[in-house]
Design a protein around this motif. Structure first.
Motif, mmCIF file in Angstrom:
data_model
loop_
_atom_site.group_PDB
_atom_site.id
_atom_site.type_symbol
_atom_site.label_atom_id
_atom_site.label_comp_id
_atom_site.label_asym_id
_atom_site.label_seq_id
_atom_site.Cartn_x
_atom_site.Cartn_y
_atom_site.Cartn_z
ATOM 1 N N THR A 36 40.764 5.768 -66.681
ATOM 2 C CA THR A 36 41.181 4.716 -67.606
ATOM 3 C C THR A 36 42.028 3.662 -66.908
ATOM 4 O OG1 THR A 36 41.155 6.314 -69.409
ATOM 5 C CG2 THR A 36 42.392 4.282 -69.775
ATOM 6 N N SER A 37 43.024 4.116 -66.157
ATOM 7 C CA SER A 37 43.926 3.149 -65.527
ATOM 8 C C SER A 37 43.224 2.356 -64.430
ATOM 9 C CB SER A 37 45.179 3.836 -64.992
ATOM 10 O OG SER A 37 44.848 4.809 -64.024
ATOM 11 N N GLU A 147 43.413 4.884 -56.148
ATOM 12 C CA GLU A 147 43.900 3.909 -57.124
ATOM 13 C C GLU A 147 45.054 3.095 -56.548
ATOM 14 O OE1 GLU A 147 44.178 4.155 -61.781
ATOM 15 O OE2 GLU A 147 45.789 5.318 -60.857
#
Length: 166
Positions: A36-37, A147
């Motif tokens: 999601t992030s 990420e």
């Protein structure tokens, strides 16, 4: 009345198995959070770049374009590893047919003998669950590191664009 030593061991093994199930759930939730992030961060990064270049008809430099592609790729890798964190793993499981046969053969066993058999089975489950969780932890760590790298690359790209537009 004192409990037998084996009852204490059996309870400990059950606690460990429960802790590993909780760890599995936590790792899978973290993997979903990375997915999601990463999407949100990619969107925000591209949105910030679009705002920075708003009105400009200047092409991105090679360095900026490279950072943009690398950042997007890192966030895609993060999402892929986050998804892998949630992939089902084959764990050792109780065979219902074997359990049925064991129950037929050992139904009259004393309680402590049954507890020994159950605890032995739980130890096998604990071992495979822990191995699966260790793999999920590595996948989740790679996802989070990817990420961070993606965010850093997109941030560097935004900096280059802003610095070049002045």
């Amino acid at each position: 009345m004192a409990r037998s030593g084996f009852v204490v061991y059996a309870e400990f093994v059950q606690e460990q198995l429960t802790a590993e199930e909780t760890r599995k759930t936590s790792l899978e939730q973290r993997g979903l959070a990375v997915i999601t992030s990463s999407g949100v961060l990619a969107t925000l990064g591209f949105g910030a770049l679009a705002l920075a270049k708003r009105g400009d008809r200047v092409a991105l430099s090679l360095a900026s374009a490279s950072l943009l592609v690398a950042g997007a790729a890192a966030l895609l890798v993060a999402a892929a590893f986050g998804l892998a964190t949630n992939s089902p793993l084959r764990h050792r499981a109780v065979n219902p047919a074997g359990l049925k046969a064991t129950l037929r053969e050992h139904a009259a066993d004393p309680e402590e003998t049954a507890l020994i058999r159950v605890t032995s089975t739980r130890l096998g489950l604990l071992q495979t669950t822990r191995q699966g969780n260790d793999l999920k932890a590595i996948l989740c760590l790679v996802a989070m590191l990817s990420e961070v790298i993606g965010v850093a690359l997109l941030g560097a790209n935004i900096f280059l664009v802003l610095a070049g537009s002045k």
